[in-house]
Write a protein that holds these residues in place. Structure first.
Motif, mmCIF file in Angstrom:
data_model
loop_
_atom_site.group_PDB
_atom_site.id
_atom_site.type_symbol
_atom_site.label_atom_id
_atom_site.label_comp_id
_atom_site.label_asym_id
_atom_site.label_seq_id
_atom_site.Cartn_x
_atom_site.Cartn_y
_atom_site.Cartn_z
ATOM 1 N N PRO A 1 0.798 -1.230 0.000
ATOM 2 C CA PRO A 1 0.000 0.000 0.000
ATOM 3 C C PRO A 1 0.834 1.286 0.000
ATOM 4 N N GLU A 2 1.920 1.343 0.761
ATOM 5 C CA GLU A 2 2.634 2.632 0.818
ATOM 6 C C GLU A 2 3.363 2.919 -0.491
ATOM 7 N N VAL A 3 3.710 1.842 -1.202
ATOM 8 C CA VAL A 3 4.336 2.051 -2.516
ATOM 9 C C VAL A 3 3.280 2.546 -3.495
ATOM 10 N N ALA A 4 2.065 1.987 -3.382
ATOM 11 C CA ALA A 4 0.978 2.430 -4.246
ATOM 12 C C ALA A 4 0.735 3.917 -4.032
ATOM 13 N N ALA A 5 0.739 4.337 -2.776
ATOM 14 C CA ALA A 5 0.500 5.747 -2.480
ATOM 15 C C ALA A 5 1.616 6.617 -3.022
ATOM 16 N N ALA A 6 2.856 6.211 -2.841
ATOM 17 C CA ALA A 6 3.980 7.008 -3.335
ATOM 18 C C ALA A 6 3.990 7.050 -4.864
ATOM 19 N N ALA A 7 3.494 5.992 -5.470
ATOM 20 C CA ALA A 7 3.465 5.938 -6.934
ATOM 21 C C ALA A 7 2.587 7.043 -7.506
ATOM 22 N N VAL A 8 1.607 7.487 -6.713
ATOM 23 C CA VAL A 8 0.721 8.549 -7.194
ATOM 24 C C VAL A 8 1.528 9.811 -7.496
ATOM 25 N N ASP A 9 2.538 10.079 -6.668
ATOM 26 C CA ASP A 9 3.388 11.242 -6.928
ATOM 27 C C ASP A 9 4.041 11.131 -8.289
ATOM 28 N N THR A 10 4.552 9.931 -8.575
ATOM 29 C CA THR A 10 5.206 9.709 -9.866
ATOM 30 C C THR A 10 4.223 9.954 -11.002
ATOM 31 N N LEU A 11 2.982 9.470 -10.821
ATOM 32 C CA LEU A 11 1.986 9.642 -11.868
ATOM 33 C C LEU A 11 1.675 11.120 -12.088
ATOM 34 N N VAL A 12 1.531 11.842 -10.981
ATOM 35 C CA VAL A 12 1.240 13.268 -11.105
ATOM 36 C C VAL A 12 2.397 13.982 -11.790
ATOM 37 N N GLU A 13 3.586 13.622 -11.372
ATOM 38 C CA GLU A 13 4.801 14.194 -11.957
ATOM 39 C C GLU A 13 4.841 13.960 -13.460
ATOM 40 N N ALA A 14 4.350 12.782 -13.866
ATOM 41 C CA ALA A 14 4.383 12.443 -15.290
ATOM 42 C C ALA A 14 3.266 13.131 -16.049
ATOM 43 N N GLY A 15 2.387 13.795 -15.320
ATOM 44 C CA GLY A 15 1.348 14.563 -15.991
ATOM 45 C C GLY A 15 0.135 13.770 -16.446
ATOM 46 N N VAL A 16 -0.259 12.736 -15.688
ATOM 47 C CA VAL A 16 -1.430 11.978 -16.120
ATOM 48 C C VAL A 16 -2.698 12.754 -15.784
ATOM 49 N N CYS A 17 -3.739 12.507 -16.580
ATOM 50 C CA CYS A 17 -5.001 13.218 -16.341
ATOM 51 C C CYS A 17 -5.864 12.457 -15.350
ATOM 52 N N ALA A 18 -5.624 11.154 -15.259
ATOM 53 C CA ALA A 18 -6.356 10.273 -14.349
ATOM 54 C C ALA A 18 -5.603 8.954 -14.361
ATOM 55 N N PHE A 19 -5.981 8.046 -13.488
ATOM 56 C CA PHE A 19 -5.332 6.737 -13.559
ATOM 57 C C PHE A 19 -6.298 5.630 -13.199
ATOM 58 N N THR A 20 -5.924 4.407 -13.585
ATOM 59 C CA THR A 20 -6.736 3.235 -13.282
ATOM 60 C C THR A 20 -5.924 2.304 -12.382
ATOM 61 N N ASP B 1 -6.370 16.064 -6.479
ATOM 62 C CA ASP B 1 -7.570 16.069 -7.323
ATOM 63 C C ASP B 1 -7.349 15.207 -8.555
ATOM 64 N N LEU B 2 -6.747 14.069 -8.329
ATOM 65 C CA LEU B 2 -6.473 13.150 -9.425
ATOM 66 C C LEU B 2 -7.464 11.996 -9.334
ATOM 67 N N ALA B 3 -8.202 11.782 -10.423
ATOM 68 C CA ALA B 3 -9.222 10.746 -10.399
ATOM 69 C C ALA B 3 -8.624 9.362 -10.531
ATOM 70 N N GLN B 4 -9.176 8.421 -9.762
ATOM 71 C CA GLN B 4 -8.813 7.015 -9.938
ATOM 72 C C GLN B 4 -10.050 6.264 -10.367
ATOM 73 N N VAL B 5 -9.964 5.643 -11.524
ATOM 74 C CA VAL B 5 -11.052 4.788 -11.983
ATOM 75 C C VAL B 5 -10.647 3.369 -11.632
ATOM 76 N N PHE B 6 -11.370 2.790 -10.710
ATOM 77 C CA PHE B 6 -11.017 1.452 -10.234
ATOM 78 C C PHE B 6 -11.384 0.389 -11.248
#
Lengths: 327, 407, 289
Positions: free
Chosen positions: B91-110, B129-134
């Protein structure tokens, strides 16, 4: 911390501190996020260091104290609605109690070396299985804290910088306590027991009491780390907090950084996290290979840095003085 | 004060320093062509690696299909670029990965295959304010936190169980109510435990008594005990909820202990809707019924996906399907909102009424992050195929319940 | 429930035989090199993959694959110890442990990268036949493993007590320096020992594959139980590992029956703790530390 042994150690400590401060100013949020994780793990490493580093009692089951801290706090908050701050404190105490219990039992029967290490692993597994089987700990579903950021609930997730600062302060406090312990009489006794238990006993030291106390202190720090994890991520289940990976993380940082030194666990854990991130960046198209690179560098570090990073640094620009200490 | 510098140690230290500093720069992807980035956060390593990799594959097929059809037309044909990050089953890696995604400029993630990972990642994403579509996230806690950036496209545990039990009731009454008792076997983690709890509460309403309820860890080495207990309980049917490997070992043990069952009716069964299980354990897989995530096999996109998956030498599992659909949902939101801005994405997703996904759902409707029009599908293994038996409008075969006596 | 006890125990014995087979190699390695070999689970995984690929590409039955896999893994073990573990740990016992841990990490992730996380199984129909013993249905594949465990334990014991190499290994285990003085090549002996331990776990893999599966993580499923078996049997004791393995299989089965499969696992670890506290030399071991 107070008396570095060499220019190299000063440089290493300086570098680490500089990095931790720089995180506030780096443009990319990634650094702060990953350093938060690293710091949270550094606290477990610091807890392991008390017994494994200073006490020479290597444990493979530090997850037992970590998980107990996390679960104690979680059970109080979720099942009994107890205030977050009180629960947090209870987590620390629970960790200490678990450490003392495991220590009391193991040392009563004279366990040491690899036998001690394995028994701690077994305790951690027993706790993991129990947490996953009983309703009060949420059984298999785990425990989820309600998301309500705020001071009263000790949840600061929406303010990353505040979280980071709090973690830095906590790590500093734990390191401060470790230093205090190291230069105290208790610390001297602990090292004496590590070096030669029979001789220590002959000198009149109650070695059993010293070791159990060390486990209690270690457990307190471990429980602290677990309670922090809960407040950071709000969800725990038995595999996440009692799992073997926590126990491995607890020991790998101090050993690479320099067991038995105050800065070792922090330096080692940060270094390993950086290594992991770097490997992931280099090999992001090949998941799994980053762990291979990590493992290879780890093996190299074990071979060429027997006293860890602090030990290596200690040999660069040694201050020649009478009766020097490790940092 | 004098000091000595040992050359060898200095060399070692500088080497280590140089190595670490070159390794430690997090990569920041810069767009070179007009693209829009969608993040994919899945456990590609660790104990959830199988599901994670299947999901990542599904997402990739979706992106390819969208790009082949012209990309996001309202954004000038912008090509979809996936940013795939490993959650390492932690879980903590999943959370930290969000930073990487934001840094990469994603509009949303799954993402993120397991509820524990998704809980952590969506919480971290809320700050941005980054959407996650599960793609998969069955724990109800996911949609009970009041987070505006959470969009669970597929059904949660409550709905899946409700539909599964309803269909079980239909099958049972159509056959004259031969089933009076049931044994539940579930994995003891978050998803298995929650599901078993709901079944335990609701099954008696169908007139079926639960005579045995057994939890087991994942992984589990030996299912003989469980088979013996199920046999001793004389349950009419078995209702398992667990992962692929355990499901396989369990079904094998049931056969060896000569356990007589009128049916195996699984809910989110790990192997029951996995063609690999059907292929490799064909004899014991016959007539096994599952209630799981599944696509509508009649849609064009579904058929194309099946072909792509087969061509890639992968197994067509539900992970591939839901991950594919999740990307479709994000792409549709991009199409309607014509913007890759994160907040705009949240608005577009919240208002989504997309009904073009490969899932048999009808128009999307997110209420508190839960797609109320989503539903699971009932499947049955027949021969060497997995057929749809409910809902009727998508059924490819008539159900056989109870199953014929094992010879 | 009571009518289930005997079948559960008998099944437990066959499962325990697998634990014993895996533990035999581990106990040899611990007893002689004093290494807690964290890579043992990964080696089991490699053995399973080896048997799988031989089946997949050449149609070789895993039971026959033993002829190929076991010697190959002896060589692998020898090379690992001589080439990586010994030089990389530079003598420190704590380091050895971490080196094997890192090795396990590397091997598991290489396997993940090259072979993906898809589960592989072999289709050996007769392995799933059942044998009826005292009213219980036992899996044929497991019964074969049971017989093999007894045979292998006996063979290894004979090797250790009746051959020169075995004597050399025992000498090194008891008194390394003395052995060196009388001219025994310690490094080579250590490597042979590790090789035998690895060959043993490869044998266990070939016997396990027909009734199990392989993924890159499968080693973890067995490694903790293997450690428990080694400790309970007495570190370094071959008959101990056999007895402890069988006993643990039974404890696990009975525990599972009465406490449920999840909580029942506790039986194994409680047995572990109790052994460490009250009889650290193990059921059949002699020395305490």
């Amino acid at each position: 911390m107070i008396k570095p042994q060499s220019l190299g150690q000063v440089a290493l400590i300086g570098l680490t501190t500089a990095y931790l401060l720089a995180v506030y100013f780096l443009p990319s949020q990634v650094w702060m996020g990953f350093t938060i994780n690293a710091l949270a793990m550094a606290i477990v490493a610091l807890s392991w260091n008390v017994t494994g580093g200073f006490g020479g009692l290597s444990s493979f089951g530090h997850a037992a104290m970590y998980g107990t801290g996390a679960y104690a706090s979680a059970v109080l908050q979720v099942q009994f609605g107890v205030n977050a701050w009180v629960s947090f404190g209870a987590g620390i105490l629970a960790g200490a109690a678990m450490g003392a219990f495991i220590g009391a039992l193991s040392f009563r029967y004279g366990l040491k070396g690899s036998y001690f290490a394995l028994v701690t692993l077994a305790f951690a597994e027993v706790l993991r299985i129990c947490a996953s089987a009983f309703e009060i700990t949420g059984a298999g579903r785990g425990l989820q804290l309600t998301l309500e950021p705020g001071l009263a609930t000790l949840q600061f997730n929406n303010d990353r910088t505040l979280t980071y600062t709090l973690l830095l302060i906590t790590v500093a406090i734990v390191m401060g306590l470790t230093t205090w312990m190291k230069y105290s009489r208790f610390g001297a006794h602990l090292v004496a027991v590590r070096e030669n238990e029979d001789a220590a006993r002959a000198l009149g030291i109650d070695t059993y009491r010293v070791k159990v106390t060390a486990m209690a202190i270690s457990g307190a720090f471990g429980g602290l780390a677990g309670a922090i994890y809960l407040q950071l991520w709000l969800f725990i289940d038995s595999t996440v907090v009692y799992g073997v990976s926590i126990s491995v993380i607890a020991l790998i940082g101090p050993i690479i950084g320099g067991a038995g030194t105050v800065w070792g666990p922090l330096v080692g854990t940060l270094g390993l996290h950086l290594l992991g991130e770097g490997a992931k960046t280099l090999l992001h198209d090949a998941p799994g290979l980053n762990f291979v690179l990590y493992a290879v560098v780890l093996i190299a570090a074990l071979r060429f840095l027997p006293q860890g990073l602090m030990g290596l640094a200690g040999r660069i620009g040694t201050f020649r003085r009478k009766g020097g200490d490790d940092a | 004060m004098t000091y000595t510098i040992n050359r060898r140690s200095l060399l070692k230290a500088s080497g280590a320093l140089v190595l670490t500093s070159t390794l430690a720069t997090p990569s920041i992807l810069r767009a070179q062509t007009p693209t829009v980035k969608i993040g994919v956060l899945e456990p590609l390593t660790g104990n959830l690696a199988y599901n994670g990799n299947q999901c990542a594959a599904g997402a990739k097929f979706a992106a390819e299909a969208i790009n082949a059809a012209g990309g996001i037309k309202s954004m000038g044909g912008a090509q979809v670029e996936l940013v795939v990050v490993d959650a390492e089953s932690r879980p903590e890696v999943a959370a930290a990965a969000v930073d990487t995604l934001v840094e990469a400029g994603v509009c949303a993630f799954t993402g993120a295959s397991a509820s524990a990972l998704g809980l952590a990642s969506s919480q971290a994403a809320a700050k941005y304010d980054l959407a996650q579509v599960f793609s998969v996230g069955t724990a109800e806690a996911i949609v009970e936190r009041g987070l505006p950036n959470v969009f669970r496209f597929t059904p949660g545990v409550k709905k899946i169980t409700a539909v599964a039990l309803e269909n079980l009731g239909l099958l049972n009454s159509a056959a004259g109510n031969p089933v009076k008792t049931a044994a539940i076997v579930h994995e003891d983690g978050p998803f298995g435990s929650q599901l078993a709890g709901i079944v335990e509460a609701e099954l008696p309403k169908l007139g079926i008594t639960i005579v045995e309820k057994i939890a087991h860890p994942t992984p589990h080495r030996d299912f003989n005990n469980i088979a013996l207990r199920v046999k001793a309980s004389k349950a009419d049917i078995l209702m398992p909820t667990n992962y692929l490997n355990e499901y396989t070992l369990m079904t094998r043990a049931l056969q060896q202990q000569r356990v007589d069952l009128k049916a195996i009716y699984s809910i989110l069964g790990g192997a029951a809707s996995n063609i690999k299980f059907v292929r490799e354990n064909n004899d014991i897989a016959q007539y096994v019924i599952d209630c799981n995530h599944w696509y509508d096999p009649n849609k064009e996109a579904s058929k194309a996906l099946t072909a792509s998956v087969a061509a890639a030498g992968l197994d067509m599992t539900y992970d591939v399907m839901v991950a594919y659909a999740a990307i479709q949902v994000v792409a549709d939101a991009l199409e309607r909102g014509a913007s890759a801005d994160r907040k705009a994405m949240i608005e577009a997703l919240a208002a989504s009424d997309f009904d073009g996904s490969i899932m048999p759902y009808g128009p999307t409707k997110f209420v508190n992050g839960d797609n109320v029009n989503s539903r699971p599908v009932n499947l049955q293994v027949r021969g060497d195929k997995i057929e749809v038996i409910f809902p009727k409008e998508y059924a490819t075969i008539e159900a056989v319940f109870p199953r014929p006596n094992q010879g | 429930m009571s009518s289930l006890i005997l079948p559960a125990m008998l099944n437990g014995l066959t499962m325990g035989a697998v634990y014993a087979l895996i533990a035999l190699g581990l106990t040899l390695i611990y007893g002689v090199l004093h290494i807690i070999n964290f890579a043992h689970g990964s080696l089991l995984m490699l053995g399973l993959y080896a048997a799988y690929f031989l089946y997949h590409f050449f149609g070789l039955d895993p039971y026959l694959a033993i002829i190929v896999v076991v010697p190959a893994f002896f060589v692998l073990g020898y090379v690992l110890q001589r080439g990586i573990i010994a030089p990389m740990s530079a003598g420190s016992e704590q380091n050895v442990l971490l080196v094997t841990l890192a090795l396990a990490l590397a091997i598991d992730n290489l396997a993940l990268y090259f072979w993906t996380s898809n589960t592989r199984t072999v289709d050996i129909a007769y392995a799933y036949d059942t044998v009826e013993v005292l009213g219980a249905y036992l899996t044929l594949g497991r019964v074969i493993a049971f017989g093999a465990a007894l045979a292998v334990a006996a063979l290894m014991w004979l090797f250790m007590t009746r051959t020169r190499t075995g004597a050399a290994i025992r000498a090194v285990a008891i008194e390394k320096r003395g052995a060196e003085i009388v001219g025994i090549d310690v490094g080579h002996t250590y490597a042979i020992c590790f090789g035998i331990g690895t060959a043993c776990v490869a044998l266990a893999a070939c016997l396990l594959l027909p009734t199990f599966y392989v993924t890159p993580q499968v080693g973890y499923t067995f490694v903790l139980v293997a450690f428990t078996t080694v400790v309970m049997g007495g570190m370094g004791s071959l008959p101990g590992a056999l007895a402890a393995g069988l006993l643990l299989g039974v404890i696990e089965a009975v525990g599972g029956l009465f406490l449920g499969e999840s909580l029942g696992q506790i039986g194994i670890f409680l047995a572990f703790i109790l052994t460490l506290l009250f009889k650290p030399s193990g059921l059949l071991g002699r020395r305490a530390v």
